[in-house]
Every structure is written in C-alpha cells, then in structure tokens.
Design a protein around this motif. Structure first.
Motif, PDB file in Angstrom:
ATOM      1  N   GLN A 140     -28.108  25.111  42.694  1.00 45.59           N
ATOM      2  CA  GLN A 140     -27.307  24.013  43.241  1.00 45.59           C
ATOM      3  C   GLN A 140     -25.821  24.250  42.975  1.00 45.59           C
ATOM      4  N   ASP A 141     -25.486  24.739  41.764  1.00 49.49           N
ATOM      5  CA  ASP A 141     -24.087  25.038  41.452  1.00 49.49           C
ATOM      6  C   ASP A 141     -23.540  26.105  42.385  1.00 49.49           C
ATOM      7  N   ALA A 142     -24.336  27.131  42.664  1.00 53.71           N
ATOM      8  CA  ALA A 142     -23.891  28.215  43.554  1.00 53.71           C
ATOM      9  C   ALA A 142     -23.656  27.672  44.952  1.00 53.71           C
ATOM     10  N   GLN A 143     -24.541  26.777  45.420  1.00 54.90           N
ATOM     11  CA  GLN A 143     -24.358  26.186  46.745  1.00 54.90           C
ATOM     12  C   GLN A 143     -23.087  25.353  46.815  1.00 54.90           C
ATOM     13  N   LEU A 144     -22.796  24.601  45.752  1.00 50.89           N
ATOM     14  CA  LEU A 144     -21.581  23.787  45.730  1.00 50.89           C
ATOM     15  C   LEU A 144     -20.337  24.668  45.750  1.00 50.89           C
ATOM     16  N   ARG A 145     -20.375  25.795  45.009  1.00 47.54           N
ATOM     17  CA  ARG A 145     -19.215  26.700  45.002  1.00 47.54           C
ATOM     18  C   ARG A 145     -19.007  27.329  46.369  1.00 47.54           C
ATOM     19  N   GLN A 146     -20.101  27.658  47.064  1.00 41.95           N
ATOM     20  CA  GLN A 146     -19.972  28.259  48.395  1.00 41.95           C
ATOM     21  C   GLN A 146     -19.422  27.246  49.390  1.00 41.95           C
TER      22      GLN A 146
END
Length: 148
Positions: A140-146
């Motif tokens: 989820q963190d990676a998706q938010l950063r993208q």
C-alpha cells in the motif's frame, strides 16, 4: 543496512526497524536519527511476544557465548560476538528451520540467503500472518508513493 546489501544487493525499499514502545524509541531524537533511513514499526503495547524472536536470540547469545567467555577488552568482546553471529547464522542449525522437502534442519543462511524452502512449525502461524500484514502495508505504501 550494509549487511543486508552485502547479502542481497541494493535494497529496493526502505528497510523497517521493529522496536518496542520504550521511551528511547519514542523520543524525537531517535525519530530524527532514523528518518529517511528506516521505516519505524513499533510493537503493540503489552505484547512482549512480538519481539520473541529477538528475545530468544539474546537468550541463546548469553547461554552459548557470553556466559562461557572471559573477554580481555571491549574489542575482544566485539570480535567474539561477531564470530558468534557468523556461527549462529551460517553454521549452527536451527530446529525451527525444517526443510520443506524433509531432511536435516537448516541454518538461517540456508533459508534467508540461499532461499531454501522451509515448513513453518504450527506455533509460528502468527509470524506468517504478521508477515502477510506487513507485506500488505508495504504494498500500500508503494502504491501511495507511485500515485504521488
């Protein structure tokens, strides 16, 4: 971080640091020191079992190394503790690391560096659930950063 990169190459994600909720880990100075270097994950209050693996390692360290040694000076202690860590991770088999294909138990190096598959003991079911939850959170963190 250096040890992880030595074993696995360049890290793709910011590593996480798991601590309890001691005042030293809640302090602004600590938070400032790890900012942008680690993702800080704190265990839930009143759940000492969440750091059980680390506590178990400390118990093994004391029983198999510290209580049996007379250290000449601080550098001697550091060198002997590094040797113990290497022996613990690459030579000493761990009874909880049973290979999925059967046979003798493995070392942490066999599992975490060489990628040998293991069968988790029943009592470690909580660890699998915790890892799945952590993986989901990191995804989820990676998706938010993208998206940003």
């Amino acid at each position: 971080v250096q040890e992880a990169e030595r074993l696995h190459g360049k890290l793709e994600q910011v590593p996480f640091l798991v601590t309890d909720n001691g005042s030293c880990f809640l302090a602004r100075y600590f938070q400032k020191a790890i900012k942008d270097r680690f993702r800080h994950v704190r265990t839930r209050y009143r759940t000492p079992q969440q750091l059980g693996l680390l506590e178990r390692f400390h118990q093994t360290l004391k029983r198999e190394e510290v209580y049996w040694q007379l250290y000449e000076h601080p550098q001697d202690a550091r060198e002997k503790l590094v040797a113990f860590r290497d022996r613990y991770n690459s030579i000493r088999p761990h009874w909880a690391l049973a290979p999925a294909a059967g046979g003798d138990v493995l070392t942490p190096e066999d599992v975490y560096v060489k990628g040998r598959a293991i069968t988790l003991p029943r009592w470690q079911g909580w660890a699998k659930a915790a890892k799945e939850k952590l993986d989901e959170s990191m995804h989820q963190d990676a998706q938010l950063r993208q998206a940003a």
